[in-house]
Design an enzyme around this catalytic site. Structure first.
Site, PDB file in Angstrom:
ATOM      1  N   ASP A  16       0.874  -1.175   0.000  1.00  0.00           N
ATOM      2  CA  ASP A  16       0.000   0.000   0.000  1.00  0.00           C
ATOM      3  C   ASP A  16       0.914   1.230   0.000  1.00  0.00           C
ATOM      4  O   ASP A  16       1.712   1.414   0.914  1.00  0.00           O
ATOM      5  CB  ASP A  16      -0.902  -0.018   1.238  1.00  0.00           C
ATOM      6  CG  ASP A  16      -1.959   1.079   1.203  1.00  0.00           C
ATOM      7  OD1 ASP A  16      -3.067   0.831   1.672  1.00  0.00           O
ATOM      8  OD2 ASP A  16      -1.676   2.201   0.724  1.00  0.00           O
ATOM      9  N   ASP A  33      -3.455   2.151  -5.559  1.00  0.00           N
ATOM     10  CA  ASP A  33      -2.136   2.159  -4.906  1.00  0.00           C
ATOM     11  C   ASP A  33      -1.909   0.918  -4.043  1.00  0.00           C
ATOM     12  O   ASP A  33      -1.102   0.934  -3.124  1.00  0.00           O
ATOM     13  CB  ASP A  33      -1.957   3.427  -4.057  1.00  0.00           C
ATOM     14  CG  ASP A  33      -2.562   3.300  -2.672  1.00  0.00           C
ATOM     15  OD1 ASP A  33      -3.614   2.645  -2.545  1.00  0.00           O
ATOM     16  OD2 ASP A  33      -1.968   3.847  -1.730  1.00  0.00           O
ATOM     17  N   GLU A  34      -2.618  -0.139  -4.358  1.00  0.00           N
ATOM     18  CA  GLU A  34      -2.651  -1.264  -3.430  1.00  0.00           C
ATOM     19  C   GLU A  34      -2.724  -2.580  -4.200  1.00  0.00           C
ATOM     20  O   GLU A  34      -3.511  -2.702  -5.139  1.00  0.00           O
ATOM     21  CB  GLU A  34      -3.933  -1.074  -2.625  1.00  0.00           C
ATOM     22  CG  GLU A  34      -4.068  -1.817  -1.386  1.00  0.00           C
ATOM     23  CD  GLU A  34      -5.502  -1.625  -0.870  1.00  0.00           C
ATOM     24  OE1 GLU A  34      -5.972  -2.515  -0.185  1.00  0.00           O
ATOM     25  OE2 GLU A  34      -6.146  -0.619  -1.197  1.00  0.00           O
TER      26      GLU A  34
HETATM   27  P1  TTP Z   1      -5.075   5.039   0.628  1.00  0.00           P
HETATM   28  O1  TTP Z   1      -4.047   3.986   0.423  1.00  0.00           O
HETATM   29  O2  TTP Z   1      -6.238   4.724   1.514  1.00  0.00           O
HETATM   30  O3  TTP Z   1      -4.416   6.367   1.218  1.00  0.00           O
HETATM   31  P2  TTP Z   1      -2.999   7.010   0.934  1.00  0.00           P
HETATM   32  O4  TTP Z   1      -2.177   6.167   0.035  1.00  0.00           O
HETATM   33  O5  TTP Z   1      -3.219   8.421   0.469  1.00  0.00           O
HETATM   34  O6  TTP Z   1      -2.360   7.103   2.364  1.00  0.00           O
HETATM   35  P3  TTP Z   1      -1.740   5.924   3.268  1.00  0.00           P
HETATM   36  O7  TTP Z   1      -0.303   6.255   3.430  1.00  0.00           O
HETATM   37  O8  TTP Z   1      -2.499   5.984   4.539  1.00  0.00           O
HETATM   38  O9  TTP Z   1      -1.958   4.632   2.514  1.00  0.00           O
HETATM   39  O10 TTP Z   1      -5.668   5.473  -0.766  1.00  0.00           O
HETATM   40  C1  TTP Z   1      -4.870   5.563  -1.931  1.00  0.00           C
HETATM   41  C2  TTP Z   1      -5.287   6.746  -2.771  1.00  0.00           C
HETATM   42  O11 TTP Z   1      -6.663   6.622  -3.134  1.00  0.00           O
HETATM   43  C3  TTP Z   1      -5.155   8.053  -2.048  1.00  0.00           C
HETATM   44  O12 TTP Z   1      -3.868   8.641  -2.213  1.00  0.00           O
HETATM   45  C4  TTP Z   1      -6.261   8.879  -2.643  1.00  0.00           C
HETATM   46  C5  TTP Z   1      -7.295   7.890  -3.087  1.00  0.00           C
HETATM   47  N1  TTP Z   1      -8.440   7.909  -2.165  1.00  0.00           N
HETATM   48  C6  TTP Z   1      -9.554   8.702  -2.464  1.00  0.00           C
HETATM   49  O13 TTP Z   1      -9.583   9.362  -3.501  1.00  0.00           O
HETATM   50  N2  TTP Z   1     -10.605   8.725  -1.577  1.00  0.00           N
HETATM   51  C7  TTP Z   1     -10.620   8.008  -0.401  1.00  0.00           C
HETATM   52  O14 TTP Z   1     -11.583   8.071   0.371  1.00  0.00           O
HETATM   53  C8  TTP Z   1      -9.471   7.193  -0.105  1.00  0.00           C
HETATM   54  C9  TTP Z   1      -9.416   6.404   1.173  1.00  0.00           C
HETATM   55  C10 TTP Z   1      -8.422   7.183  -1.005  1.00  0.00           C
HETATM   56 MG    MG Z   2      -1.997   4.102   0.372  1.00  0.00          MG
END
Ligand code: TTP
Ligand code: MG
Length: 366
Positions: A8, A114-115
C-alpha cells in the site's frame, strides 16, 4: 505454506504531487476538491502526513479541511496547499508499480490504484519472502521515487492489516503462528468490512478490540449480522482463505467499459450492465463452452478504488437471462448507501466476467 504480501503506497496522490513539484516539499498538502475559500463542495482524496497532523483525512469534506488549515494558520503553522486530482497521472504511476510487482511475483491482485496483493508462497519461507519484499520496496523507490508499505502474512487479511502497521515506508512480517496474537490488541475497526456502524454496535456492547470480540460465539455474531458475522468470526481468529483475484484469468470471458463521465445514474448503469452482459454472452456462445459457474462484476469508482463481487452458481448457467440476473444482483449494492457505496461515489468503470467455464460434459441448467 501460503505466504501473501500486500503493498500500500504512502499518501499516494499527495506523494506523487510532492515528487513532481519541488516547491511543495515539506508543506502540508491536500489533494481533492477545490476548497473555494471554505465554500467548496466535495471531499479530500488524500492528505500528506504533514496535513494529517492537522486532523485532515481522506473523505473529509473539503470545507472542513479548509477550516482545519485556517485554524493551523492562526496558530502560526504553515497553511495547507490544496491541489486538484490528476487521476490519469496517478494511474500511470499505478501501472508502473504493478509492473514492478509482476516481475517479483507471478500472481498479483490489483486491489486499488495504490494497493496490491501478491502471492509469495513460491519463496517457501518467511525469510525468503522478506528478502523479496525488501527488493520490491527498493525497486519501487529507485524507479518511482515513492515509498510504499508492505505487509506479509499467511493470508490476505493479515497481509493487509500488517501493511498498515508501520507507515510510511514500513515492512511488517507476521508469521502464521503469531497472526492471532497480532490481531488481538487491535481495534475492532481494523478488520476490513467492519465499518463505522458495526464499530458503533460493538462499542455499545463494550467491545473495543479484536480480543474483546472473540468472546462472541458464532451464533451471537450470526444473529447480529447474518452470514457476514460468520465470516467475521473467522477473521477475528486470523483465518481467511480468500484467493487472490487476478485481473486476467485464463479461461474467462469478460468485457469492461470506462465511461466518458463518472456517474451514479442507476438507469444508465443498469443499461450498460445489460449491454456488457450481452457482449459477454455473445462471446460465450461463440467460445464453444457450454456453461459458466462464476459471474463476476468489477466496479471502479471515481477514485480508482476497485471492487469485484462474484457469485458461483451451484449448477453452471448458460443463458443470457442467468448471466444478466446474477450480474444485476451483484451490482445493485454498489448503488446503495447502506451497502457497498456509503459515500455515494461515482462509478468510472463497470465490468462483467464469467469464469469457471464448463465444457460439454458438465450438467448445465438454464
Ligand atoms: P489510501 O491507500 O487509503 O491512502 P494514501 O495512500 O493516500 O495514504 P496511506 O499512506 O495511509 O496509505 O488510498 C490511496 C489513494 O486513493 C489516495 O492517495 C487517494 C485515493 N483515495 C480517495 O480518492 N478517496 C478516499 O476516500 C481514499 C481512502 C483514497
Ligand atoms: Mg496508500
Amino acid at each position: 505454506m501460503r505466504i501473501i504480501g500486500h503493498l500500500d503506497m504512502d499518501a499516494f496522490f499527495a506523494a506523487i504531487e510532492e515528487r513532481d513539484n519541488p516547491r511543495l516539499q515539506g508543506k502540508p498538502l491536500v489533494v481533492g476538491a477545490d476548497p473555494k475559500g471554505g465554500k467548496g463542495r466535495g471531499v479530500v482524496s488524500t492528505a500528506n502526513y504533514k496535513a494529517r497532523e492537522y486532523g485532515i483525512r481522506s473523505a473529509l469534506p473539503i470545507s472542513t479541511a479548509w477550516r482545519l488549515s485556517e485554524a493551523a494558520r492562526s496558530k502560526g503553522l504553515p497553511p495547507v496547499v490544496f491541489l486538484g486530482v490528476d487521476i490519469e497521472r496517478y494511474a500511470e504511476v499505478s501501472e508502473q508499480l504493478m509492473a514492478i510487482l509482476r516481475k517479483h511475483a507471478a500472481h498479483i491482485e490489483e486491489a486499488s490504484i495504490d494497493e496490491a496483493y501478491f502471492d509469495l508462497s513460491f519463496t517457501g519461507s518467511y525469510e525468503q519472502a522478506t528478502i523479496v519484499c525488501k527488493t520490491i520496496k527498493r525497486k519501487i523507490k529507485e524507479q518511482t521515487k515513492l515509498t510504499g508499505s508492505v505487509g506479509v502474512g499467511p493470508n490476505k487479511l493479515i497481509a493487509k492489516i500488517a501493511s498498515d502497521r508501520q507507515k510510511p515506508d514500513g515492512l511488517t512480517v507476521v508469521l502464521e503462528e503469531n497472526a492471532e496474537i497480532f490481531l488481538e490488541p487491535l481495534p475492532i475497526r481494523t478488520i476490513p468490512g467492519v465499518g463505522p456502524k458495526t464499530e458503533k454496535r460493538f462499542h455499545e456492547m463494550g467491545i473495543r478490540t479484536v480480543k474483546d470480540a472473540k468472546n462472541l460465539s458464532q451464533e451471537a455474531l450470526n444473529t447480529m449480522m447474518g452470514k457476514w458475522g460468520l465470516e467475521l468470526y473467522e477473521k477475528l481468529r486470523a483465518r481467511d482463505n480468500s484467493p487472490l483475484v487476478e485481473q486476467w484469468e485464463p479461461k474467462s470471458i469478460g468485457e469492461q467499459e470506462t465511461f466518458e463521465r463518472d456517474t451514479l445514474d442507476p438507469v444508465f448503469l443498469r443499461k450498460r450492465l445489460r449491454f456488457l452482459s450481452e457482449e459477454v454472452h455473445k462471446r460465450f456462445l461463440r467460445s464453444g463452452f457450454k456453461g459458466f459457474r462464476t459471474v463476476t462484476i468489477t466496479v471502479r469508482f471515481e477514485d480508482f478504488v476497485t471492487r469485484t463481487r462474484s457469485k458461483t452458481l451451484k449448477v453452471p448457467g448458460a443463458t443470457l437471462k442467468t448471466l444478466h440476473f446474477e450480474a444485476l444482483k451483484l451490482f445493485m449494492p454498489f448503488l446503495d448507501r447502506r451497502e457497498e457505496n456509503p459515500q455515494q461515489k461515482f462509478i468510472r468503470l463497470l465490468g462483467v466476467r464469467i469464469e469457471k467455464l464448463a465444457s460439454n460434459k458438465q450438467p448445465v441448467s438454464s
